[in-house]
Design an enzyme around this catalytic site. Sequence first.
Site, PDB file in Angstrom:
ATOM      1  N   ARG A 258      11.345 -17.388   2.291  1.00 47.92           N
ATOM      2  CA  ARG A 258      10.663 -18.687   2.326  1.00 47.92           C
ATOM      3  C   ARG A 258      11.158 -19.555   3.486  1.00 47.92           C
ATOM      4  O   ARG A 258      12.297 -19.426   3.931  1.00 47.92           O
ATOM      5  CB  ARG A 258      10.889 -19.440   1.007  1.00 47.92           C
ATOM      6  CG  ARG A 258      10.145 -18.797  -0.144  1.00 47.92           C
ATOM      7  CD  ARG A 258      10.467 -19.456  -1.449  1.00 47.92           C
ATOM      8  NE  ARG A 258      11.875 -19.301  -1.805  1.00 47.92           N
ATOM      9  CZ  ARG A 258      12.405 -19.767  -2.929  1.00 47.92           C
ATOM     10  NH1 ARG A 258      11.655 -20.431  -3.777  1.00 47.92           N
ATOM     11  NH2 ARG A 258      13.668 -19.577  -3.203  1.00 47.92           N
TER      12      ARG A 258
ATOM     13  N   ASP B  40      14.985 -13.475   0.241  1.00 51.44           N
ATOM     14  CA  ASP B  40      14.192 -14.698   0.212  1.00 51.44           C
ATOM     15  C   ASP B  40      13.607 -14.943   1.603  1.00 51.44           C
ATOM     16  O   ASP B  40      14.345 -15.104   2.567  1.00 51.44           O
ATOM     17  CB  ASP B  40      15.088 -15.874  -0.211  1.00 51.44           C
ATOM     18  CG  ASP B  40      14.288 -17.102  -0.597  1.00 51.44           C
ATOM     19  OD1 ASP B  40      13.132 -17.228  -0.149  1.00 51.44           O
ATOM     20  OD2 ASP B  40      14.821 -17.931  -1.348  1.00 51.44           O
TER      21      ASP B  40
END
Length: 191
Positions: A127, A125
């Site tokens: 983000r 991930d």
Amino acid sequence: MNIEISQIANLPSRFGNFKVKAFKEACADGCKEHLVIYKENLDETPIVRVHSECLTGDAIGSLKCDCRDQLEYALALAEETNGMVIYLRQEGRNIGLLNKINAYALQDKGLNTIEANHQLGFAADERTYEMVTYILHHFNIHKIKLLTNNPDKINSINDIEIVERVPIIMDSNEFNEDYLDVKKDKMGHLL
Ligand SMILES: [Zn+2]
């Protein structure tokens, strides 16, 4: 942060009548433009959904993930509770559309979503959520109820008091069952 902010506009939608405001990050390459969708009479401690762009799910209706269902649920709940949806343009957990499609190709060969990202040289991930704090402070919001199944997201949003986690529970389908299992078992999502 050098951010350009749009005027406020009306957005009548199939989920209700919203206000929208766009935030453009000024940067040398790949400037991202984000959208905030909210009710005019925002709740004092609003339910906020932070949704990251998923073109294949949000726009095309892909069944490989639960993004579109989550987005629609969040917009309906925003309408119902005078809440807000922050739509962040970090496609494919922030690896971009092209890399996401390459990751899908690897998934077609049997890798799961995490293994595919790793094989392409990315974290599971990628983000980030600085924009969320920026946007909420812009709206003079310091306390929210966060609509999420992802406990990491609670820790990733700084300088905002999250008074409650509101779960977002979706039905799975035959195509996204494995994906949701990985989210639950390997990424700590509370599903
Ligand atoms: Zn998706």
